[in-house]
Design a protein around this motif. Structure first.
Motif, short mmCIF file in Angstrom:
data_model
loop_
_atom_site.label_atom_id
_atom_site.label_comp_id
_atom_site.label_asym_id
_atom_site.label_seq_id
_atom_site.Cartn_x
_atom_site.Cartn_y
_atom_site.Cartn_z
N ALA B 183 -31.50 18.71 -25.07
CA ALA B 183 -31.61 19.70 -26.14
C ALA B 183 -30.48 20.73 -26.04
CB ALA B 183 -32.95 20.40 -26.03
N VAL B 184 -29.98 20.93 -24.83
CA VAL B 184 -28.98 22.00 -24.64
C VAL B 184 -27.65 21.64 -25.33
CG1 VAL B 184 -27.76 23.44 -22.97
CG2 VAL B 184 -30.11 22.69 -22.50
N PRO B 185 -27.02 20.48 -24.98
CA PRO B 185 -25.78 20.17 -25.69
C PRO B 185 -26.00 19.94 -27.18
CG PRO B 185 -26.41 18.35 -24.24
CD PRO B 185 -27.30 19.50 -23.92
N THR B 186 -27.16 19.37 -27.52
CA THR B 186 -27.42 19.11 -28.93
C THR B 186 -27.42 20.41 -29.73
OG1 THR B 186 -28.80 17.26 -28.22
CG2 THR B 186 -29.04 17.97 -30.50
N ALA B 187 -28.16 21.41 -29.21
CA ALA B 187 -28.23 22.68 -29.92
C ALA B 187 -26.86 23.37 -29.92
CB ALA B 187 -29.28 23.57 -29.28
N THR B 188 -26.16 23.26 -28.81
CA THR B 188 -24.85 23.92 -28.74
C THR B 188 -23.91 23.34 -29.80
OG1 THR B 188 -25.16 24.11 -26.35
CG2 THR B 188 -22.94 24.50 -27.18
N ALA B 189 -23.85 22.02 -29.84
CA ALA B 189 -22.95 21.39 -30.80
C ALA B 189 -23.37 21.72 -32.24
CB ALA B 189 -22.93 19.89 -30.57
N ILE B 404 -30.34 30.00 -19.84
CA ILE B 404 -29.06 29.52 -20.36
C ILE B 404 -28.43 28.51 -19.38
CG2 ILE B 404 -28.57 31.49 -21.85
CD1 ILE B 404 -26.70 32.60 -19.67
N CYS B 405 -29.30 27.68 -18.80
CA CYS B 405 -28.82 26.70 -17.83
C CYS B 405 -29.68 25.45 -17.97
CB CYS B 405 -28.96 27.29 -16.44
SG CYS B 405 -28.73 26.08 -15.14
N PRO B 406 -29.08 24.30 -18.23
CA PRO B 406 -29.90 23.09 -18.39
C PRO B 406 -30.67 22.74 -17.13
CG PRO B 406 -27.54 22.56 -18.52
CD PRO B 406 -27.65 24.05 -18.42
N PHE B 407 -30.15 23.17 -15.99
CA PHE B 407 -30.79 22.94 -14.71
C PHE B 407 -32.10 23.74 -14.62
CE2 PHE B 407 -30.18 22.15 -10.14
CZ PHE B 407 -29.63 20.89 -10.23
N CYS B 408 -32.00 25.03 -14.93
CA CYS B 408 -33.20 25.88 -14.97
C CYS B 408 -34.16 25.31 -16.00
CB CYS B 408 -32.87 27.31 -15.40
SG CYS B 408 -31.81 28.24 -14.31
N HIS B 409 -33.59 24.94 -17.15
CA HIS B 409 -34.38 24.42 -18.26
C HIS B 409 -35.26 23.26 -17.79
CE1 HIS B 409 -35.00 23.50 -22.54
NE2 HIS B 409 -34.90 22.22 -22.19
N PHE B 410 -34.63 22.31 -17.14
CA PHE B 410 -35.36 21.14 -16.66
C PHE B 410 -36.40 21.55 -15.61
CE2 PHE B 410 -35.96 17.82 -13.49
CZ PHE B 410 -36.46 16.80 -14.29
N ASN B 411 -35.94 22.31 -14.64
CA ASN B 411 -36.83 22.63 -13.52
C ASN B 411 -38.00 23.50 -13.95
OD1 ASN B 411 -37.39 22.24 -10.77
ND2 ASN B 411 -36.70 24.31 -10.31
N LEU B 412 -37.73 24.48 -14.81
CA LEU B 412 -38.81 25.35 -15.28
C LEU B 412 -39.83 24.53 -16.09
CD1 LEU B 412 -36.76 28.52 -16.30
CD2 LEU B 412 -38.34 28.36 -14.36
#
Ligand SMILES: Cc1cc2nc3c(=O)[nH]c(=O)nc-3n(C[C@H](O)[C@H](O)[C@H](O)COP(=O)(O)OP(=O)(O)OC[C@H]3O[C@@H](n4cnc5c(N)ncnc54)[C@H](O)[C@@H]3O)c2cc1C
Ligand code: SF4
Ligand code: SF4
Lengths: 491, 442
Positions: B183-189, B404-412
């Motif tokens: 979702a992160v790169p998708t939303a960014t793009a 604002i981090c895909p890593f946090c996003h996944f882990n959270l």
């Protein structure tokens, strides 16, 4: 492989006493659970040293208890097997007090960190050992209450400080933090649970140690050698909204003492402290640095709090009277502006910045120790003058503090000495200087607090034989197998 | 290209500055009101000194250097049971403060050099880096899977290998390979397209930034990918006109900004290229009045500061020459590069959003628990940690937690699942994308 500096040879307990080491660990696991105990070398190593000049020594096991029942189970087992137990909460005491002299079990209490109760009406808080100054400050502030926060690390334990006769920012008004203890719960070295003070009579009454016989004395100032304190009640105090700090400087210690004595008589300060030029520096200069000629040698801050503007004015009027009286004596007293950061150290407590070791040993390099003493105020000046000679003779700064305790007749006299711990020679130099200073103070009627063993030995040399005998008997009575923090009292 | 990556031995004097005072063990601000919080995920979980904050890590470093702690399995595990979140560093006040994460990572480098580290699961990750140039064992082709919907919709994303563009969107491996974080790169793009930006990606030719390799102590693998990336950046600048590299990943951003600067060629190569995190980039546009929002997000939102866009971007002021105090004295910290306010400003700007702060925030934020190789090495613990953070978010009454981090996003997200969390976890870009007025809407 190098073994850890555990003092295996004079240890009372060795692994063979109980079969083998694993059997101890097995037993410990049964008591506190798998993840709360370990004999891992690296964990033991992390508990083997502190900031002081005391030589590192490792425990054989580390245990974290989470409940009173676990503490009881552990002490019963240790007592049966004659294994030493060293109570520990943060290890910041500056006296090597949690460095295990004879190995054994280091009992880390930081997981017992409940604030059991804050009675904001009765001004009593009940806490477990792992409650840090920071945690309690946060919780008390919500009730607009405060305690005598020390100028130490916010992560250190309120309970450990109080039972070790610690001092905080309200010492001129309410005395030592140990004088704020209202009731105690303790697990004896044999595993029995006892309560002293009002909570002994009714489980939820923590208001006072009086009028009962003051058995709390059996667990205060004993350096964890008579039992594990699992709860204390403490008096907490409202925070008056108006703060005023009066600051003066003097060129010599005699003039400063004269001023402090005069002001103390009015009993209006929360804290009345003076520090030498070297201690007013942030950080303390290491090695010794000469004071600039035009700088005063002593600074004092008198912290006062008031409820109303009028009350503050009244305090100011008294202070002005004292100041004028001192000026009339032709002393070197002057009004002064105290350095901002140092002033914060008196008013913004506990403090991450001011209360950390930054203040003390940033320049020295990892080591701090002190001759920390309770000394009759009238000998502060001569003792300080001798300390100055000794410390400068060892190329160390005479960074000395004097604080009045609850009145005028005695208080804290302490030099905070940083040193470079990476160098064995510089550490030894500091130890020598500090022990020399201590002897001077002892011979003038002072007594060290939270004493490292070097100090305890000096105290005992001077002690009345009857006192020492009583001490031994009390210790034997409470701790028949000498398992609790053995060796620390020097008896 | 030379790299200045410190060995443990070189840090010995700094290691000796630690007094063992334990100030690093908790997050505390005097206030008033005073605030208290646990800061060390490892300490919170394992409790023992040694596991707790920099006091413990430095004890290990001392023991390793003195020979009192020879390697064994437990020691090895202990030095990897740290998210390198720098929470402890934020509290310490002594001269080694600026070097605390460096000391932790230098121990890991020593473990790798001595042939004992990293942890077995990290070894898989590093092997994957060697085989696939990413830590997820993802074949190259999969790296652009997330772009397919764009292509389908007739809005393909430019491939910088083929066409020039002033902005390079450095996607990062987590966003590309970890389906939950796509979702992160998708939303960014999507945002970039709505803004009409001329941007491109490296597509299948993008390789890992090397952050994970560096965090677990394999500096050789880090150097390999970092060197390649720096060369690519130079090529992209010279041949494709790239002037800005935008990253939506806290880890890539930190690596490119900070770890890459350990290269002797960094300044030369990066001349004329700005590296910026999406949150910062969008905040600039917002301030210039270039972001227009429509509709409302009626959400109560709290914000989780990733360590890599917060504390890790601290700049420490050190008296290198001994002019103010003494040589090497730590003087102060400059937090101006930390992305604390930018994401908050954006969240507060979104119509309908009610923003609430968790007690531990900004420099005192509690780590999501997945950094420093912990998510790979100790997945169960990483999730448990994240659940503590999610719980803190829930306690504010928020129904959404943003990072604002895909890593946090996944882990959270994993943490939230663990406790059946009521809080939904989003990346900031997802929220912005939902309400941003774009060319399509015009
Ligand atoms: C920079 C600095 C400044 C300081 N300033 C001050 C100050 O202003 N005033 C002050 O009073 N102190 C000061 N200290 C000392 C110390 O921080 C405090 O006394 C602190 O509160 C002790 O807590 P601790 O958790 O570190 O105790 P520890 O060091 O873990 O323990 C202290 C002693 O109590 C025993 N003990 C601990 N817990 C228990 C228990 N539950 N039952 C029985 N025995 C127990 C231990 O065995 C040991 O003998 C300072 C320290 C530093 C490093
Ligand atoms: S790392 Fe810093 S704060 Fe922590 S114990 Fe060492 S000196 Fe104290
Ligand atoms: S970096 Fe984070 S996890 Fe590691 S010791 Fe410091 S506070 Fe703990």
């Amino acid at each position: 492989m190098s073994e850890l500096s555990s003092p295996q040879k004079d240890q009372v307990f060795t692994a063979t006493d109980v079969g083998n080491v694993d059997s101890v660990l097995k037993e410990l696991r049964k008591i506190v659970g798998e993840t709360n105990c370990t004999a891992s070398r690296h964990i033991r190593y992390a508990y083997s040293y502190d900031l002081s000049f005391v030589k590192p020594k490792a425990p054989d096991y580390v245990v974290m208890a989470e409940t009173v029942e676990q503490v009881q189970g552990l002490l019963r087992f240790a007592n049966k097997e004659k294994i030493p137990v060293v109570p520990y909460t943060a290890g910041t005491n500056i006296g090597g007090l949690t460095i295990p002299e004879r190995g054994g079990i280091l009992l880390d209490l930081k997981k017992m960190n409940k604030i059991v109760d804050i009675d904001s009406e009765a001004h009593v808080a009940v806490i477990e050992p792992g409650v840090s100054h920071a945690k309690l400050a946060d919780a008390l502030y919500k009730h607009k209450l405060r305690f005598g926060w020390p100028v130490g690390p916010p992560s250190a334990s309120v309970l450990a400080c109080a039972i070790s006769h610690g001092i905080g920012g309200l010492n001129a008004k309410y005395g030592l933090n140990s004088q704020e203890i209202t009731s105690m719960e303790v697990v004896l070295p044999t595993g029995e649970l006892v309560r002293v003070g009002s909570c002994a009579i009714r489980h939820d009454a923590w208001h006072s140690c009086l009028p009962m016989p003051q058995l709390d004395g059996l667990f205060k100032g004993w350096l964890g050698s008579t039992g594990v304190v699992t709860k204390i009640g403490i008096s907490v105090h409202p925070i008056p909204p108006l703060l005023k700090v009066f600051t003066v400087s003097c060129d010599n210690v005699e003039d400063m003492y004269s001023y402090m004595l005069n002001l103390s008589n009015y009993e209006m300060c929360d804290d009345l402290t003076a520090v030498s030029w070297w201690l007013a520096q942030v950080p303390i200069p290491y090695p010794f640095k000469t004071k600039p000629d035009d700088a005063p040698e002593w600074f004092s801050f008198a912290t006062t709090t008031s409820w109303t503007e009028k009350e503050r004015e009244a305090r100011t009027e008294i202070w002005e009277t004292v100041f004028e009286e001192e000026q009339k004596k032709n002393t070197s007293i002057k009004r002064t502006v105290y350095p901002e950061e140092a002033l914060k150290g008196r008013t913004q407590l506990p403090s991450q910045v001011v209360g950390s070791t930054k203040n003390y040993c940033k320049q020295g390099g990892a080591g701090i120790s002190w001759p920390g003493t309770f000394t009759p105020a009238k000998v502060w000046a001569p003792v300080y003058n001798k300390w100055k000679e000794i410390l400068i003779g060892h190329n160390l700064s005479p960074s000395v503090r004097m604080s009045m305790y609850r009145g005028v007749h005695y208080g804290m006299l302490r030099a905070m000495i940083p040193f470079n711990k990476q160098s064995a020679e510089e550490t030894e130099n500091a130890r020598h200087a500090i022990v020399e200073c201590l002897k001077v103070d002892l011979d003038s009627g002072g007594i060290p607090y939270k004493p490292p063993i070097d100090f305890a030995t000096e105290i005992n040399k001077r002690a009345n034989p009857g006192y020492l005998d009583l001490l031994r008997r009390m210790k034997k009575f409470l701790d028949p197998n000498d398992i609790m923090n053995p060796g620390k009292l020097g008896i | 290209m030379d790299w200045k990556i410190a060995e443990l031995k070189e840090l010995e004097d700094k290691i000796w500055r630690c007094t063992a005072c334990g100030t690093c063990k908790i997050a505390y601000d005097y206030g008033p009101p005073p605030t208290f919080g646990e800061i060390c995920p490892a300490g919170t979980e394992f409790g023992f000194e040694g596991m707790m904050a920099s006091k413990g890590k430095i004890a290990f470093a001392r023991g390793i250097l003195s020979g009192e702690l020879p390697w064994d399995d437990e020691l090895l595990e202990a030095i990897y049971k740290c998210t390198v979140c720098a929470g402890c560093q934020n509290q310490c006040q002594l001269d080694h403060k600026p070097f605390i994460p460096e000391i932790i990572e230098a121990m890991r480098r020593k473990a790798v050099e001595d042939g004992v580290g990293p942890m077995p699961l990290h070894k898989n990750l590093l092997q994957s880096m060697k085989n696939y140039n990413n830590p997820y064992q993802g074949p190259r082709r999969v790296r652009t899977d997330w772009t397919r919907p764009f292509k389908k919709a007739g809005k393909p994303i430019k491939d910088i290998n083929k066409e020039p563009a002033p902005v390079l969107f450095f996607v990062g491996c987590t966003g590309a390979f970890n389906t939950a974080a796509r979702a992160v790169p998708t939303a960014t793009a999507s945002i970039f397209q709505k803004l009409g930006m001329d941007f491109g990606i490296l597509g299948e030719n993008e390789i890992c930034c090397g952050s994970t390799a560096m965090r677990v102590g394999d500096s050789e693998e880090f150097k390999r990918v970092a060197t390649k990336n720096l060369e690519t950046f130079k090529w992209a600048h010279d041949e494709r006109g790239v002037k800005t590299i935008v990253s939506s990943c806290a880890g890539c951003y930190r690596a490119i900004k900070k770890d890459y600067s350990l290269s002797s060629e960094y300044d030369k190569i990066m001349e004329g290229i700005e590296v910026i995190h999406t949150a910062d980039y969008l905040n600039r546009l917002y301030k210039e009045g270039k972001l227009k929002f429509k509709g409302e997000l009626p959400w109560k939102v709290t914000y989780h500061d990733p360590c890599h866009t917060g504390r890790h971007l601290n700049k420490f002021i050190i008296d290198h020459e001994g002019k103010q105090l003494w040589k090497g004295a730590y003087l102060d910290v400059d937090q101006s590069e930390c992305l604390y306010e930018q994401p908050r400003d954006l969240l507060k700007a979104i119509p309908g959003v009610e923003f609430v702060e968790m007690p531990r925030n900004r420099a005192n934020a509690f780590c999501c628990g997945g950094g420093g190789g912990v998510m790979t090495g100790f997945g169960e613990w990483a999730t448990k940690n994240a659940s503590l953070r999610v719980q803190e978010g829930m306690d504010t009454g928020a129904d959404r937690m943003v990072s604002i981090c895909p890593f946090c996003h996944f882990n959270l997200n994993e943490g939230s699942k663990r406790i059946g969390g009521q809080v939904k976890v989003h990346d900031l870009t997802e929220l912005i994308d939902k309400v941003l007025v774009g060319s399509n809407d015009d």
